[in-house]
Design an enzyme around this catalytic site. Structure first.
Site: not given
Length: 180
Positions: A44, A100, A103, A131, A152, A165
């Site tokens: 999402k 998005d 990581d 990241k 985070f 979000r």
């Protein structure tokens, strides 16, 4: 906004997000002109980024969505869960996975392998945030909005347990929220 109280600091402002989408959209448009482009958003978290970036892409394209995850809370589980597949057949398409955050890389490596096995013509990755400190898979994004430190982050589609979000910027979530 009440959610702001849990944010330590803004990492990527609303204005910077607009500039990132414009810059990436311009480059993607140039690189994919005349190609059979399929933008694939990873649900999402990437849905907000996908909506903004596709407004900046000027070449013909289709969009579709996949839902996969390897996270629980703030940590990767190392196991990718497949929740929604593509509706469009990727065979012969030039695919740009819109994500998005890159990581650990576990999820994107898994997605890329699936799409390769389905005969995509080409597969590239566009990540709003990169990241690299947490990378566990040998994968890099072809288009990167911004490289970020090992913090985070939430907002602009990114979440912590499905919250935050809807914050219009990317912020660093206070550890007091997830270290309870």
């Amino acid at each position: 906004m009440q959610l702001d109280k849990d944010i330590e600091r803004v990492l990527v402002s609303e204005e910077e997000l607009k500039e990132i989408c414009q810059r990436l959209g311009k480059q993607i448009s140039k690189d994919y002109e005349g190609k059979d482009l399929l933008l694939v958003s990873v649900l999402k978290g990437a849905v907000v980024f996908m909506a903004d970036i596709m407004k900046e892409v000027t070449c013909d394209c289709q969009i579709d969505f996949m839902a996969v995850s390897s996270y629980s809370g703030t940590k990767t589980t190392g196991v990718v869960k497949f929740k929604k597949d593509l509706d469009v057949d990727p065979d012969g398409k030039d695919i740009l996975i819109v994500e998005d955050i890159l990581d650990s890389g576990i999820t994107l490596a898994y997605l890329k392998k699936i799409l390769e096995d389905r005969n995509a013509k080409s597969i590239k990755i566009c990540a709003l945030l990169d990241k690299p400190a947490n990378r566990k898979s040998d994968i890099v994004a072809d288009y990167v909005g911004k490289v970020i430190p090992d913090e985070f982050v939430v907002g602009y589609g990114l979440d912590y347990n499905e919250k935050y979000r809807n914050i219009p910027y990317v912020g660093i979530l206070s550890p007091s929220v997830y270290n309870k």
